[in-house]
Write a protein that holds these residues in place. Structure first.
Motif, PDB file in Angstrom:
ATOM      1  N   SER A  60       0.826  -1.213   0.000  1.00 34.33           N
ATOM      2  CA  SER A  60       0.000   0.000   0.000  1.00 34.33           C
ATOM      3  C   SER A  60       0.858   1.260   0.000  1.00 34.33           C
ATOM      4  O   SER A  60       0.414   2.328  -0.415  1.00 34.33           O
ATOM      5  N   ARG A  61       2.093   1.120   0.458  1.00 28.41           N
ATOM      6  CA  ARG A  61       3.031   2.249   0.472  1.00 28.41           C
ATOM      7  C   ARG A  61       3.957   2.225  -0.746  1.00 28.41           C
ATOM      8  O   ARG A  61       4.942   2.963  -0.797  1.00 28.41           O
ATOM      9  N   ASP A  62       3.640   1.333  -1.700  1.00 26.42           N
ATOM     10  CA  ASP A  62       4.423   1.210  -2.940  1.00 26.42           C
ATOM     11  C   ASP A  62       5.881   0.834  -2.692  1.00 26.42           C
ATOM     12  O   ASP A  62       6.779   1.227  -3.444  1.00 26.42           O
ATOM     13  N   VAL A  63       6.099   0.076  -1.626  1.00 27.23           N
ATOM     14  CA  VAL A  63       7.442  -0.442  -1.353  1.00 27.23           C
ATOM     15  C   VAL A  63       7.548  -1.808  -2.022  1.00 27.23           C
ATOM     16  O   VAL A  63       6.733  -2.699  -1.766  1.00 27.23           O
ATOM     17  N   VAL A  64       8.522  -1.970  -2.893  1.00 25.05           N
ATOM     18  CA  VAL A  64       8.683  -3.231  -3.626  1.00 25.05           C
ATOM     19  C   VAL A  64       9.473  -4.224  -2.772  1.00 25.05           C
ATOM     20  O   VAL A  64      10.609  -3.943  -2.380  1.00 25.05           O
ATOM     21  N   PRO A  65       8.888  -5.386  -2.470  1.00 25.63           N
ATOM     22  CA  PRO A  65       9.609  -6.401  -1.688  1.00 25.63           C
ATOM     23  C   PRO A  65      10.791  -6.935  -2.486  1.00 25.63           C
ATOM     24  O   PRO A  65      10.754  -6.969  -3.715  1.00 25.63           O
ATOM     25  N   ASP A  66      11.843  -7.358  -1.793  1.00 30.78           N
ATOM     26  CA  ASP A  66      12.959  -7.984  -2.492  1.00 30.78           C
ATOM     27  C   ASP A  66      12.786  -9.502  -2.450  1.00 30.78           C
ATOM     28  O   ASP A  66      11.816 -10.020  -1.888  1.00 30.78           O
ATOM     29  N   LEU A  67      13.715 -10.223  -3.055  1.00 31.42           N
ATOM     30  CA  LEU A  67      13.593 -11.676  -3.132  1.00 31.42           C
ATOM     31  C   LEU A  67      13.658 -12.347  -1.763  1.00 31.42           C
ATOM     32  O   LEU A  67      13.051 -13.401  -1.554  1.00 31.42           O
ATOM     33  N   VAL A  68      14.372 -11.727  -0.823  1.00 26.83           N
ATOM     34  CA  VAL A  68      14.447 -12.295   0.530  1.00 26.83           C
ATOM     35  C   VAL A  68      13.070 -12.263   1.185  1.00 26.83           C
ATOM     36  O   VAL A  68      12.651 -13.225   1.843  1.00 26.83           O
ATOM     37  N   CYS A  69      12.343 -11.163   0.993  1.00 25.07           N
ATOM     38  CA  CYS A  69      10.979 -11.050   1.532  1.00 25.07           C
ATOM     39  C   CYS A  69      10.090 -12.137   0.939  1.00 25.07           C
ATOM     40  O   CYS A  69       9.377 -12.846   1.657  1.00 25.07           O
ATOM     41  N   PHE A  70      10.135 -12.258  -0.378  1.00 21.31           N
ATOM     42  CA  PHE A  70       9.284 -13.240  -1.047  1.00 21.31           C
ATOM     43  C   PHE A  70       9.646 -14.672  -0.649  1.00 21.31           C
ATOM     44  O   PHE A  70       8.764 -15.503  -0.428  1.00 21.31           O
ATOM     45  N   SER A  71      10.935 -14.966  -0.559  1.00 18.74           N
ATOM     46  CA  SER A  71      11.338 -16.337  -0.214  1.00 18.74           C
ATOM     47  C   SER A  71      10.904 -16.693   1.206  1.00 18.74           C
ATOM     48  O   SER A  71      10.492 -17.830   1.473  1.00 18.74           O
ATOM     49  N   SER A  72      10.966 -15.725   2.119  1.00 13.99           N
ATOM     50  CA  SER A  72      10.539 -15.970   3.500  1.00 13.99           C
ATOM     51  C   SER A  72       9.048 -16.277   3.561  1.00 13.99           C
ATOM     52  O   SER A  72       8.615 -17.216   4.244  1.00 13.99           O
ATOM     53  N   ILE A  73       8.257 -15.484   2.835  1.00 17.44           N
ATOM     54  CA  ILE A  73       6.803 -15.678   2.830  1.00 17.44           C
ATOM     55  C   ILE A  73       6.439 -17.001   2.159  1.00 17.44           C
ATOM     56  O   ILE A  73       5.622 -17.779   2.674  1.00 17.44           O
ATOM     57  N   MET A  74       7.046 -17.269   1.009  1.00 14.00           N
ATOM     58  CA  MET A  74       6.749 -18.509   0.291  1.00 14.00           C
ATOM     59  C   MET A  74       7.113 -19.733   1.118  1.00 14.00           C
ATOM     60  O   MET A  74       6.385 -20.732   1.138  1.00 14.00           O
ATOM     61  N   SER A  75       8.236 -19.658   1.808  1.00 12.15           N
ATOM     62  CA  SER A  75       8.680 -20.776   2.635  1.00 12.15           C
ATOM     63  C   SER A  75       7.684 -21.053   3.755  1.00 12.15           C
ATOM     64  O   SER A  75       7.379 -22.208   4.068  1.00 12.15           O
ATOM     65  N   LEU A  76       7.159 -19.989   4.355  1.00 12.73           N
ATOM     66  CA  LEU A  76       6.169 -20.133   5.422  1.00 12.73           C
ATOM     67  C   LEU A  76       4.953 -20.911   4.927  1.00 12.73           C
ATOM     68  O   LEU A  76       4.517 -21.880   5.564  1.00 12.73           O
ATOM     69  N   PHE A  77       4.403 -20.494   3.789  1.00 10.82           N
ATOM     70  CA  PHE A  77       3.195 -21.140   3.276  1.00 10.82           C
ATOM     71  C   PHE A  77       3.480 -22.536   2.714  1.00 10.82           C
ATOM     72  O   PHE A  77       2.668 -23.450   2.870  1.00 10.82           O
TER      73      PHE A  77
END
Length: 211
Positions: A60-77
């Protein structure tokens, strides 16, 4: 960022959130580094609701996640078996203009393998190679484990040959997976040949391998 990251590393997540709130109230704009610390800690705690809340605020603040953010979230799910969510965030990587790396692909491949969805895992693996993303030993081990669990030893042996032909050196886990798979199907000769190969290449043997 330094304070929040320090609190994250020391496990003081609640205090990190307080500092984050103070940061917003003071008019400072958080960046991907700020959010990464919060996301990683929420993922570590297994708090999917909090993770999605942080991610939503980030976008919502237009902050683009990096690959570390995405990998952490994907790993959780993926670990919790929610592959639909993991796939959703995998697609979000591309939508964010990022190129999925080996870690991102392997997380989803592992999720598929754990659920016995070998066809989907192999399809994603093929996409990975088409995109020029090289497989490493971890990726190969992940798929080999999935194939052996499904008693697909022919495919596993074929993948193992491909691995060595690509110049990747198998580790003890690689060969233990294959030895176990062959033993369970009664292919003792193949298992002993692999065991002999481990000793010849001086790969460190552990208790699991001997068992």
């Amino acid at each position: 960022n330094t304070v929040i990251n320090g609190l994250h590393k020391s496990g003081r997540y609640e205090r990190a959130k307080e500092v984050f709130s103070e940061m917003l109230k003071s008019g400072l704009s958080p960046d991907s580094t700020t959010y990464r610390s919060l996301l990683m800690e929420a993922c570590k705690k297994g708090d999917a609701v909090e993770v999605e809340k942080i991610f939503g605020d980030m976008r919502s603040r237009d902050v683009v996640p990096d690959l570390v953010c995405f990998s952490s979230i994907m790993s959780l799910f993926a670990r919790s078996g929610n592959l639909d969510k993991a796939l959703l965030y995998f697609n979000s990587v591309k939508e964010a203009g990022l190129i999925p790396d080996n870690v991102i692909y392997t997380i989803l491949i592992n999720g598929y393998c754990r659920k016995g969805m070998i066809s989907e895992a192999m399809s994603l693996r093929n996409e990975m190679l088409r995109q020029g993303c090289a497989m490493d030993v971890v990726t190969y081990n992940t798929i080999l484990h999935g194939l052996c669990k499904r008693k697909m030893l022919g495919e596993a042996d074929k993948l193992f040959r491909e691995m060595t032909e690509r110049g990747l050196f198998p580790d003890s886990f690689t060969l233990t997976i294959l030895i176990d798979g062959h033993c369970k199907l009664g292919n003792l000769q193949n298992a002993m040949e692999l065991f002999k190969k481990m000793k010849e290449k001086r790969i460190k043997l552990d208790v699991v391998t001997y068992n």
